[in-house]
Design a protein around this motif. Structure first.
Motif, PDB file in Angstrom:
ATOM      1  N   LEU A 153       0.809  -1.215   0.000  1.00 22.56           N
ATOM      2  CA  LEU A 153       0.000   0.000   0.000  1.00 22.56           C
ATOM      3  C   LEU A 153       0.848   1.273   0.000  1.00 22.56           C
ATOM      4  CD1 LEU A 153      -2.691  -0.988   2.652  1.00 22.56           C
ATOM      5  CD2 LEU A 153      -3.004  -0.887   0.180  1.00 22.56           C
ATOM      6  N   LEU A 154       2.149   1.141   0.273  1.00 24.14           N
ATOM      7  CA  LEU A 154       3.006   2.317   0.414  1.00 24.14           C
ATOM      8  C   LEU A 154       3.057   3.176  -0.848  1.00 24.14           C
ATOM      9  CD1 LEU A 154       4.948   3.984   2.126  1.00 24.14           C
ATOM     10  CD2 LEU A 154       6.786   2.440   1.445  1.00 24.14           C
ATOM     11  N   PRO A 155       3.309   2.609  -2.030  1.00 25.49           N
ATOM     12  CA  PRO A 155       3.354   3.457  -3.239  1.00 25.49           C
ATOM     13  C   PRO A 155       2.044   4.195  -3.483  1.00 25.49           C
ATOM     14  CG  PRO A 155       4.315   1.308  -3.680  1.00 25.49           C
ATOM     15  CD  PRO A 155       3.645   1.198  -2.351  1.00 25.49           C
ATOM     16  N   LEU A 156       0.925   3.509  -3.258  1.00 28.19           N
ATOM     17  CA  LEU A 156      -0.377   4.133  -3.460  1.00 28.19           C
ATOM     18  C   LEU A 156      -0.588   5.288  -2.482  1.00 28.19           C
ATOM     19  CD1 LEU A 156      -3.287   4.231  -4.576  1.00 28.19           C
ATOM     20  CD2 LEU A 156      -3.880   2.487  -2.884  1.00 28.19           C
ATOM     21  N   THR A 157      -0.240   5.067  -1.222  1.00 27.12           N
ATOM     22  CA  THR A 157      -0.415   6.109  -0.203  1.00 27.12           C
ATOM     23  C   THR A 157       0.438   7.330  -0.524  1.00 27.12           C
ATOM     24  OG1 THR A 157      -0.829   4.388   1.457  1.00 27.12           O
ATOM     25  CG2 THR A 157      -0.311   6.595   2.260  1.00 27.12           C
ATOM     26  N   ILE A 158       1.688   7.097  -0.886  1.00 28.34           N
ATOM     27  CA  ILE A 158       2.595   8.208  -1.222  1.00 28.34           C
ATOM     28  C   ILE A 158       2.084   8.967  -2.432  1.00 28.34           C
ATOM     29  CG2 ILE A 158       4.905   8.764  -2.079  1.00 28.34           C
ATOM     30  CD1 ILE A 158       5.955   6.480  -0.324  1.00 28.34           C
ATOM     31  N   GLU A 159       1.650   8.244  -3.459  1.00 27.69           N
ATOM     32  CA  GLU A 159       1.166   8.885  -4.677  1.00 27.69           C
ATOM     33  C   GLU A 159      -0.099   9.690  -4.421  1.00 27.69           C
ATOM     34  OE1 GLU A 159       0.726  10.106  -8.653  1.00 27.69           O
ATOM     35  OE2 GLU A 159       2.425   9.511  -7.397  1.00 27.69           O
ATOM     36  N   THR A 160      -0.976   9.187  -3.552  1.00 31.11           N
ATOM     37  CA  THR A 160      -2.211   9.908  -3.228  1.00 31.11           C
ATOM     38  C   THR A 160      -1.901  11.256  -2.602  1.00 31.11           C
ATOM     39  OG1 THR A 160      -3.412   7.830  -2.891  1.00 31.11           O
ATOM     40  CG2 THR A 160      -4.361   9.816  -1.919  1.00 31.11           C
ATOM     41  N   VAL A 161      -1.000  11.251  -1.621  1.00 32.89           N
ATOM     42  CA  VAL A 161      -0.628  12.504  -0.957  1.00 32.89           C
ATOM     43  C   VAL A 161       0.112  13.418  -1.922  1.00 32.89           C
ATOM     44  CG1 VAL A 161       0.745  13.510   0.894  1.00 32.89           C
ATOM     45  CG2 VAL A 161      -0.557  11.414   1.314  1.00 32.89           C
ATOM     46  N   ARG A 162       1.052  12.855  -2.680  1.00 30.83           N
ATOM     47  CA  ARG A 162       1.825  13.663  -3.635  1.00 30.83           C
ATOM     48  C   ARG A 162       0.916  14.339  -4.657  1.00 30.83           C
ATOM     49  NH1 ARG A 162       4.073  13.816  -8.560  1.00 30.83           N
ATOM     50  NH2 ARG A 162       2.756  12.085  -9.218  1.00 30.83           N
ATOM     51  N   LYS A 163      -0.014  13.578  -5.201  1.00 34.13           N
ATOM     52  CA  LYS A 163      -0.904  14.106  -6.237  1.00 34.13           C
ATOM     53  C   LYS A 163      -1.797  15.217  -5.696  1.00 34.13           C
ATOM     54  CE  LYS A 163      -4.067  11.341  -7.935  1.00 34.13           C
ATOM     55  NZ  LYS A 163      -4.709  10.266  -8.728  1.00 34.13           N
ATOM     56  N   PHE A 164      -2.275  15.027  -4.469  1.00 37.54           N
ATOM     57  CA  PHE A 164      -3.137  16.061  -3.898  1.00 37.54           C
ATOM     58  C   PHE A 164      -2.387  17.381  -3.757  1.00 37.54           C
ATOM     59  CE2 PHE A 164      -4.623  18.585  -0.351  1.00 37.54           C
ATOM     60  CZ  PHE A 164      -5.946  18.799  -0.710  1.00 37.54           C
TER      61      PHE A 164
END
Length: 276
Positions: free
Chosen positions: A204-215
């Motif tokens: 889940l780490l890549p998804l979590t990081i990408e979600t925050v980064r994209k926001f």
């Protein structure tokens, strides 16, 4: 009251905030004269940590025994700040020092005794004794009783190589509330996610990081919120809910249904109403 600024400080409270901020200031050349803490054991732990490189910090068993310092930093729980400030005042330890608290949610006025200088030095960051922190990466929200105190608080943030901004108590409370959403609630959601995938949480780490980064790149929820509720995919949501029920995850199911309902209403019901 005129303050002679020689970068000396007393730390009131030896929890996560007092521990990390005290060490950071000492590393920047500040003289931490004394620590006071309700628990002597925890207070002396901070004293020992401060004295590893530069000796001289003492543990004050009573507030009356605090030595003079240019600034006294109250780093206690929010509901104890007013009482702690009053105890310092009664002990005569708030008269010839700048009295500062580190809370995001507490009004600056709790430090006002009519004649003293006071302010707020709030680092917008979650802190832990067990993890060192580069305060150069931490934004500070400041508030001061007067310009001289404001200049000193700004110099402290600058010495820590931190970004800072002056904010009223009301605006700081707003930021603190937002921090609860972005940090505490996010941590809670991640704990629920971890419970569902204990064997492979790292996936889940890549998804979590990408979600925050994209926001934070887009700063537009309409472009960053995805998933079945956003799409109005009722069948997928029902399968998720059925899974949680089979697993006996009642807490997860309640949270899933509540948040999915809010997202669905926001992005589907409202859109339908707007298109009529």
């Amino acid at each position: 009251m005129k303050i002679s600024w020689n970068k000396s400080a007393n730390i009131i409270g030896a929890g996560n905030m007092g521990f990390r901020l005290g060490l950071a200031l000492a590393e920047r050349g500040y003289e931490i004269k004394a620590v006071w803490n309700r628990s002597r054991e925890n207070g002396e732990k901070l004293v020992r940590a401060l004295n590893k490189n530069i000796s001289g910090t003492i543990f004050a068993d009573e507030m009356e025994n605090l030595p003079h310092a240019d600034i006294t930093i109250i780093a206690v729980s929010d509901d104890a700040i007013r009482n702690t400030a009053e105890l310092l005042h009664k002990a005569g330890a708030a008269d010839d020092t700048i009295l500062v608290h580190t809370s995001g949610a507490t009004d600056i006025s709790v430090l006002d005794f009519g004649h003293n200088k006071y302010g707020v030095l709030y680092p917008l960051m979650t802190l832990s004794k067990s993890k060192s922190m580069d305060f150069g990466l931490v934004p500070f929200l400041l508030e001061a009783s007067d310009n001289e105190t404001g200049d000193i608080l700004a110099s402290i943030a600058t010495d820590l190589k931190a970004e800072y901004k002056f904010m009223s108590s009301e605006k700081r409370l707003k930021m603190h509330t937002a921090a609860v959403f972005s940090c505490n609630f996010t941590s809670y959601m991640l704990s629920l996610a971890y419970d569902l995938t204990k064997e492979n949480p790292v996936f889940l780490l890549p998804l979590t990081i990408e979600t925050v980064r994209k926001f934070y790149l887009m700063l537009n929820p309409d472009l960053t919120v995805t998933g079945p509720a956003r799409r109005g995919d009722i069948k997928t949501m029902e399968r998720h809910i059925e899974l949680l029920q089979r697993l006996g995850k009642e807490e997860h199911r309640e949270v899933y249904e509540f948040l999915s309902g809010k997202i669905y209403d926001n992005y589907n019901v409202k859109n339908k109403q707007q298109n009529k």
